[in-house]
Design an enzyme around this catalytic site. Sequence first.
Site, PDB file in Angstrom:
ATOM      1  N   CYS A 114       0.828  -1.199   0.000  1.00 11.98           N
ATOM      2  CA  CYS A 114       0.000   0.000   0.000  1.00 11.98           C
ATOM      3  C   CYS A 114       0.874   1.266   0.000  1.00 11.98           C
ATOM      4  O   CYS A 114       1.570   1.533  -0.966  1.00 11.98           O
ATOM      5  CB  CYS A 114      -0.967  -0.052   1.182  1.00 11.98           C
ATOM      6  SG  CYS A 114      -2.401   1.025   1.030  1.00 11.98           S
ATOM      7  N   HIS A 115       0.868   2.048   1.079  1.00 12.98           N
ATOM      8  CA  HIS A 115       1.694   3.251   1.177  1.00 12.98           C
ATOM      9  C   HIS A 115       3.083   2.943   1.747  1.00 12.98           C
ATOM     10  O   HIS A 115       3.919   3.837   1.847  1.00 12.98           O
ATOM     11  CB  HIS A 115       1.002   4.302   2.048  1.00 12.98           C
ATOM     12  CG  HIS A 115      -0.156   4.968   1.373  1.00 12.98           C
ATOM     13  ND1 HIS A 115      -1.395   4.366   1.274  1.00 12.98           N
ATOM     14  CD2 HIS A 115      -0.259   6.159   0.762  1.00 12.98           C
ATOM     15  CE1 HIS A 115      -2.216   5.182   0.631  1.00 12.98           C
ATOM     16  NE2 HIS A 115      -1.562   6.271   0.306  1.00 12.98           N
TER      17      HIS A 115
END
Length: 184
Positions: A114-115
């Site tokens: 994800c991030h």
Amino acid sequence: MGNELAGKKIAFLVAPSGVEQVELTRPWQAVQDAGGTPELVSTEPGEAQAFHHDVEPGDTFPVDKVAGEVSSEDYAGLVLPGGTTNPDKLRTVPEAVDFVKSFVTARRPIAAICHGPWSLVEAAVLPGKTLTSWPSLQTDIRNAGGTWVDEESFTCTEKGWTLVTSRKPDDLDAFSTAMVKAFS
């Protein structure tokens, strides 16, 4: 899964607050299911506050070690969970960025979801690497010298070290499988 990670410790690097809970707990369980020992590393001692969807407080998790007091040599691999604020906070702490860089220098595998790749952007270790992430990071990844792809999970072995990445919580099964394989 079996005992692919028996006798191996895997570091999970998180900020004191902001990690996406499922992106911490599901890979953590995969490491345990494969016989490995996960350790929570943060920038401060105490507990790490997890969140659901970046805004709903989740559980807290005890921090095992503090970045700056551990070495990549202590671990078989590194996991960088997401959550929007988690990696954004990590990239402002030099000890956390140095910890990430040390895995690349030691040629130990890293898995980021994800991030999570924002920490890799800050560590300046992406030139020549291909990876995926939450779509909003693609410009940051390209600007950092990486190649962004939109895939459920992507494993890159270029530049002498293995990087496993995935886009989002929906990809956690593929991410966990690829992560365990890389760490074994």
